[in-house]
Design an enzyme around this catalytic site. Structure first.
Site, short mmCIF file in Angstrom:
data_model
loop_
_atom_site.label_atom_id
_atom_site.label_comp_id
_atom_site.label_asym_id
_atom_site.label_seq_id
_atom_site.Cartn_x
_atom_site.Cartn_y
_atom_site.Cartn_z
N SER A 41 0.84 -1.19 0.00
CA SER A 41 0.00 0.00 0.00
C SER A 41 0.89 1.25 0.00
O SER A 41 1.82 1.33 -0.80
CB SER A 41 -0.96 -0.05 1.19
OG SER A 41 -2.05 0.81 0.99
N ASP A 188 -5.17 -3.77 -3.04
CA ASP A 188 -4.18 -3.37 -2.05
C ASP A 188 -3.40 -4.57 -1.50
O ASP A 188 -4.00 -5.53 -1.01
CB ASP A 188 -4.92 -2.66 -0.91
CG ASP A 188 -4.00 -1.96 0.07
OD1 ASP A 188 -2.88 -2.45 0.29
OD2 ASP A 188 -4.42 -0.93 0.62
#
Length: 272
Positions: A41, A188
């Protein structure tokens, strides 16, 4: 000689904490010995900045961020939800156009082309996959032991694919749309591995620094047989993951610097 790697966790706006920690690493001369980087992320973006080696650029990049300039909320959310129904979750609440522009303008590919950088992404399926495939992916990953986390070595892909991979790693479900790369769809990386130290172990790192962004975590690394892992995490709350106000970014810089400096005073001799 030890091979030192650094793994940077995800956590949105809290990522400024990692840049503050970098300042302490510089002061102790540790940053010059880090040869492998990984991130999930926002940690993937910071991993690239770390690898580029320009602390001032990294700090300036963060200080140029704010809620309005980074993540534009799409207009007429309720109208979209009513019109798009379930597809709304797949398209995401926020636009990432400004993030894409920031990546394009900030990353120096000549510098990172030979750097060892690993980016965590969550593979949910083919190009027709949606948000709801993510639920199945979690089940398969955790209960069926079907590995769905992908660690991408940025040295093996071209600049355009690097940008897409970073966007994929940052694609927080519902908040942002998933990213399709060469017929495969990703979300993610922090969904399945928010502290991606494993690719560093696979790359031969015997000493790893992990910078987590959560004060409390049930997934905190306790012991790894293959390497000495040192985890730094905030002792105080870093506030919301989408709070990019300058006041809180600066506060996170200071907390990261303080926590890393305190940690290095006890472990610096073990890192080199």
């Amino acid at each position: 000689m030890k091979k030192l790697g650094i793994a940077l966790a995800g956590g949105g706006a809290r990522g400024a904490y990692q840049i503050g920690a970098w300042k302490a690493l510089k002061e102790f001369g540790i940053d010059q010995h880090i040869t492998a980087f990984s991130g999930a992320s926002v940690g993937s973006l910071n991993a690239v900045l770390f690898a580029m080696g320009d602390y001032e650029l990294a700090k300036e990049t963060w200080m140029n961020l704010d809620d309005k300039s980074l993540f534009n909320i799409e207009k007429h959310i309720m109208k979209r939800l009513f019109k798009e129904k379930l597809n709304f979750f797949n398209r995401g609440v926020f636009s990432t156009r400004k993030l894409e522009k920031m990546l394009h303008e900030t990353i120096d590919y000549d510098i990172i082309k030979d750097k060892e950088i690993y980016v965590a992404t969550t593979h949910i399926g083919d190009d027709n996959s949606t948000f709801f495939d993510l639920l199945r992916t979690n089940y398969e990953h955790y209960f069926k032991k079907n590995q769905r986390i992908h660690y991408v070595d940025l040295r093996t892909i071209d600049p355009e694919t690097i940008e897409k991979t970073l966007l994929a790693s940052c694609a927080i479900p519902i908040a942002f749309r998933p990213i399709t790369i060469k017929g495969k769809t990703y979300y993610d990386g922090g969904v399945l591995d928010n502290t991606p130290y494993q690719p560093l172990i696979d790359a031969g790192c015997d000493t790893i620094i992990v910078i987590d962004l959560y004060t409390f975590s049930s997934m905190r690394i306790k012991k790894v047989e293959e390497a000495n892992v040192y985890t730094i995490f905030p002792k105080r709350s870093l506030r919301g993951i989408l709070d990019f106000s300058h006041k809180h970014i600066e506060r996170r810089f200071e907390l990261g610097y303080h926590d890393m400096k305190q940690k290095l005073e006890t472990i610096k001799d073990e890192l080199l």
